[in-house]
Design an enzyme around this catalytic site. Structure first.
Site, PDB file in Angstrom:
ATOM      1  N   GLU A 172       4.609  -4.257   0.769  1.00 17.17           N
ATOM      2  CA  GLU A 172       6.030  -4.398   1.101  1.00 17.17           C
ATOM      3  C   GLU A 172       6.316  -5.606   1.993  1.00 17.17           C
ATOM      4  OE1 GLU A 172       7.360  -0.617   2.624  1.00 17.17           O
ATOM      5  OE2 GLU A 172       7.605   0.150   0.597  1.00 17.17           O
ATOM      6  N   GLU A 362       5.478   3.415  -5.568  1.00 17.42           N
ATOM      7  CA  GLU A 362       5.520   4.455  -4.529  1.00 17.42           C
ATOM      8  C   GLU A 362       6.811   5.237  -4.657  1.00 17.42           C
ATOM      9  OE1 GLU A 362       5.306   3.412  -0.393  1.00 17.42           O
ATOM     10  OE2 GLU A 362       3.668   2.014  -0.717  1.00 17.42           O
TER      11      GLU A 362
HETATM   12  C1  GAL Z   1       6.582   2.875   2.134  1.00 14.95           C
HETATM   13  C2  GAL Z   1       5.310   2.179   2.579  1.00 14.95           C
HETATM   14  C3  GAL Z   1       4.204   3.178   2.756  1.00 14.95           C
HETATM   15  C4  GAL Z   1       4.670   4.321   3.606  1.00 14.95           C
HETATM   16  C5  GAL Z   1       5.863   4.951   2.957  1.00 14.95           C
HETATM   17  C6  GAL Z   1       6.355   6.154   3.729  1.00 14.95           C
HETATM   18  O1  GAL Z   1       7.709   2.081   2.256  1.00 14.95           O
HETATM   19  O2  GAL Z   1       4.890   1.220   1.646  1.00 14.95           O
HETATM   20  O3  GAL Z   1       3.097   2.547   3.355  1.00 14.95           O
HETATM   21  O4  GAL Z   1       5.020   3.841   4.868  1.00 14.95           O
HETATM   22  O5  GAL Z   1       6.891   4.001   2.875  1.00 14.95           O
HETATM   23  O6  GAL Z   1       7.414   6.751   3.094  1.00 14.95           O
END
Ligand code: GAL
Length: 721
Positions: A172, A362
């Protein structure tokens, strides 16, 4: 310990494959399923259980090592790869691919201590300290060198490991910095963009408030200042920072690619207005667009946000594939497989017509992170959210994260294996979803049907965050979302496009709040309408040029001629204020005094100072039609308005008989089409369809029975298509 440079393939345990085993997974019709796995947070005895559970859930791809820098390089230049060797071997032995990450989003404590000048500085001039993640300046040479080094040793060691299916660079990208390294790099970037100080002074209108620059050294990043900052400077800083982060990504990518061009490389996009990344531009630099998506709403808006995120990702991927093809005439955006044979490089195949692959990298299994709390997703909602992404072209469904940690900052974030362990609702739903994804694998790579396109532009989003605008309630992304929501509710398939993208195939093009419009963007919209297209432009569009300078002569500047209107004054509305529209419904946030210059009135304002004046207009231009919407209609009015415009343009909803709350998406392949139906309501519905329902294998004669919250994917009988 120590790095065997160029370790021979086959040096990993009992794995003797001579080619990369898993990267071929992108050519297979299968959906990728898994999430971030952080074995370094667990004793090794847990790993075997993890992998057994992955097999049970049919997980086939996990992100590994994403924040593991301090474990991989415990001291400068001293490496510990033993644990990662064992992790990757275990995955390969069990048929699970690895999205192997470079860990550069979280430099180890030793790095920050040794390089305090690489710690980031806020706009207020405060230098941040180690203690979380993402605490580095991406313009700092020491950080960049350290990042290249760890990426390089990972590439040398693992590029041919049979588990490695994808490189996942960093995590990110988004951290901003205002240190002196950033300022120096900013000046160099500005010199490249503007060519001369004269051009910069002109673009930034520095005659205002005595800001004329006579030496590059006088320019800094837009640090905290006394009152309103210069909009040109703010906008260029965002562009510059996007390019800086992109360069940081690209130098890692090049190392990884050089080590084995057959393994695709990507980085996961974080979505949000604050992100200084032009996702569409970056898409040309990744082999697969990867997004992280976390809806922020708990109610039905979560599903609307999900659909928009997926459509954005697909639009970025398509845009990127086209840009790659334009830059390299030997590349064929729609035939990555053929290209792979030539130079050995294998960008992930996209859809057959456009190229451009993307993946939901994700998402949260069982939680929605909303204001002030975590909301537990209702049973079945995880599958519907994931399938909404897959329906819209994601090459799979991935989560943050595999197993919930017991400590660390994110100990309560969601996981496929929650704190309760595998004997849990969320893990049972995970296993079910794994089976579903297998059953619908044949849809992988098929094209998503869309007859409407919505314009999106990172720079317009950034410019509408500037101070000194007529209202503080102006958001490009919010306006894109409002138009998309209206079309989602009306059931139209929607693509996202960038100004300049080919749009002839769409019956309707909607440009919401396209605040910055270059002359080229204006010509693009004009040509679309002149050629017979139907265009809807909303308020705020075309007001400024690419330097955020207002176009004089009346709003909406760049689009005045094609719309046949001329706006003299804005009437921003107060929070909670509404202006009634003739024929019902209201306008919000904004209103304008619209003068007709060829257009006809579709809806007028019904009260207030604008009573009787045009609110919505329509203009014949060439062979097409251009609508102007000068306020933000309430959701229902907007739905009706865009439905009218879409139907008049010849667009049709994907599944006209689908009831409200049942999302329908159609995919088309060479020999078949598939109808995804997602019932987001708490009632059962019967939806007309014919073919074979893939989840159950049942023949569908006339209709599918969708239980409350249920999903169906129908391979359609030819007559139904
Ligand atoms: C994302 C991030 C992850 C974790 C996740 C938690 O944005 O890439 O590492 O922090 O959020 O929801």
């Amino acid at each position: 310990m120590g790095v065997p440079r160029g370790a021979p393939t086959g040096a990993y345990g009992n794995i003797t494959t001579s080619t990369n085993g898993r990267c071929g997974m992108w050519d297979e019709a299968r959906l990728r399923f898994g999430g971030d796995w952080n074995p370094e947070q667990w004793p090794e005895r847990v790993w075997a259980e993890d992998v057994a559970l992955m097999r049970r859930a049919r997980v086939n791809l996990v992100t590994v090592g994403v924040f593991a820098w301090s474990r991989l390089e415990p001291a400068p230049g001293r490496y510990d790869f033993g644990w990662l060797d064992r992790v990757l071997d275990l995955l390969a032995d069990n048929g699970v691919g690895a999205a192997l990450a470079t860990p550069t989003a979280s430099p180890p404590p030793w790095f920050s201590l040794a390089h305090p000048g690489a710690l980031p500085v806020t706009a207020d001039g405060v230098r941040l300290h180690h203690g979380s993640r993402d605490t580095y300046c991406a313009a700092a040479p020491a950080y960049r060198a350290a990042a290249r080094r760890i990426a390089g040793v990972l590439a040398d060691r693992y590029a041919h490991h049979p588990a490695v299916a994808l490189w996942h660079v960093h995590n990110e990208y988004g951290t901003v910095c205002h240190c002196e390294h950033a300022a120096v790099a900013f000046r160099a970037w500005l010199a490249g963009r503007h060519g001369s100080l004269d051009a910069l002074n002109d673009a930034w209108t520095t005659s205002f408030w005595s800001q004329h620059y006579s030496d590059w050294a006088q320019i800094s990043t837009p640090r905290a200042t006394q009152y309103l900052a210069n909009p040109g400077q703010l906008l260029d800083f965002r562009r510059f920072w996007s390019d800086t982060l992109l360069a940081a990504y690209a130098e890692q990518r090049d190392l990884l690619r050089a080590a084995n061009p057959a393994v695709p490389v990507t980085t996961n996009y974080v979505l949000g207005d604050w992100v200084p990344v032009d996702h569409a531009r970056w898409a040309a630099e990744v082999d697969l667009v990867a997004i992280d998506h976390y809806p922020s709403a708990v109610d039905g808006a979560a599903e609307e946000q999900t659909a928009l995120a997926a459509d954005l990702a697909r639009g970025w991927a398509r845009h990127g594939a086209r840009a790659r093809a334009a830059a390299d005439p030997t590349a064929d955006a729609s035939a990555h497989r053929a290209r792979a044979d030539g130079d050995g490089r294998r960008p992930v195949p996209g859809d057959a017509a456009d190229g451009g692959a993307w993946l939901l990298m994700e998402s949260a299994p069982n939680l929605i992170y909303t204001a002030g709390r975590m909301h537990t997703k209702e049973p079945g909602r995880m599958a519907r959210h994931s399938l909404a992404h897959v329906a819209r072209g994601s090459r799979g469904a991935m989560y943050f994260q595999w197993r919930a940690p017991v400590g660390g900052a994110e100990r309560f974030h969601s996981a496929l294996v929650p704190h309760a362990g595998p004997d849990s609702r969320v893990f049972r739903e995970t296993v079910e979803l794994g089976a579903i994804l297998d059953r619908i694998a044949e849809t992988d790579g098929a094209r998503v049907e869309a007859s409407v396109a919505i314009g999106w532009d990172a720079a317009s989003g950034w410019a509408l965050q500037h101070p000194g605008l007529p209202s503080q309630r102006l958001h490009h992304h919010g306006e894109v979302a409002a138009a998309h929501r209206a079309l989602w509710r009306a059931g139209f398939g929607c693509d996202v496009v960038l100004p300049g993208d080919p749009v002839d195939r769409y019956a309707l093009l909607v440009l919401p709040a396209l605040y910055l419009a270059s002359d080229a963007a204006a010509a693009w919209a004009r040509a679309y309408v002149a050629g017979g297209g139907h265009l809807v432009v909303t308020w705020l569009s075309g007001v400024a040029d690419e330097h955020a300078r207002v176009r004089a002569g009346g709003y909406p500047g760049a689009f005045r001629d094609v719309l046949g209107v001329r706006v003299e004054e804005f009437h921003p509305l107060a929070d909670g204020d509404e202006v009634p529209l003739a024929g019902g419904g209201t306008g919000r946030i904004w209103a304008e005094s619209v003068g007709l210059a060829g257009a006809e009135v579709v809806r007028a304002y019904a009260a207030g100072v604008l009573a009787g004046q045009p609110a919505v207009t329509r203009h014949r231009h060439g062979a097409g039609t251009a609508w102007y919407v000068s306020t933000r209609p309430d959701d229902e009015t907007y739905r009706r308005l865009l439905t009218d415009a879409a139907l008049a343009a010849g667009a049709a909803p994907t599944c006209p008989a689908a009831p409200a709350g049942v999302e329908a998406v159609r995919r088309r392949g060479a020999a078949a089409s598939w109808l995804f139906l997602l019932n987001h309501t708490d009632r059962a519905h019967r939806v007309p369809a014919a073919g074979v329902e893939l989840l159950t294998g049942a023949l569908v004669d006339t209709a599918v029975e969708l239980p409350a919250g249920g999903v169906a994917v129908v391979r359609e009988a030819p007559a139904a298509r």
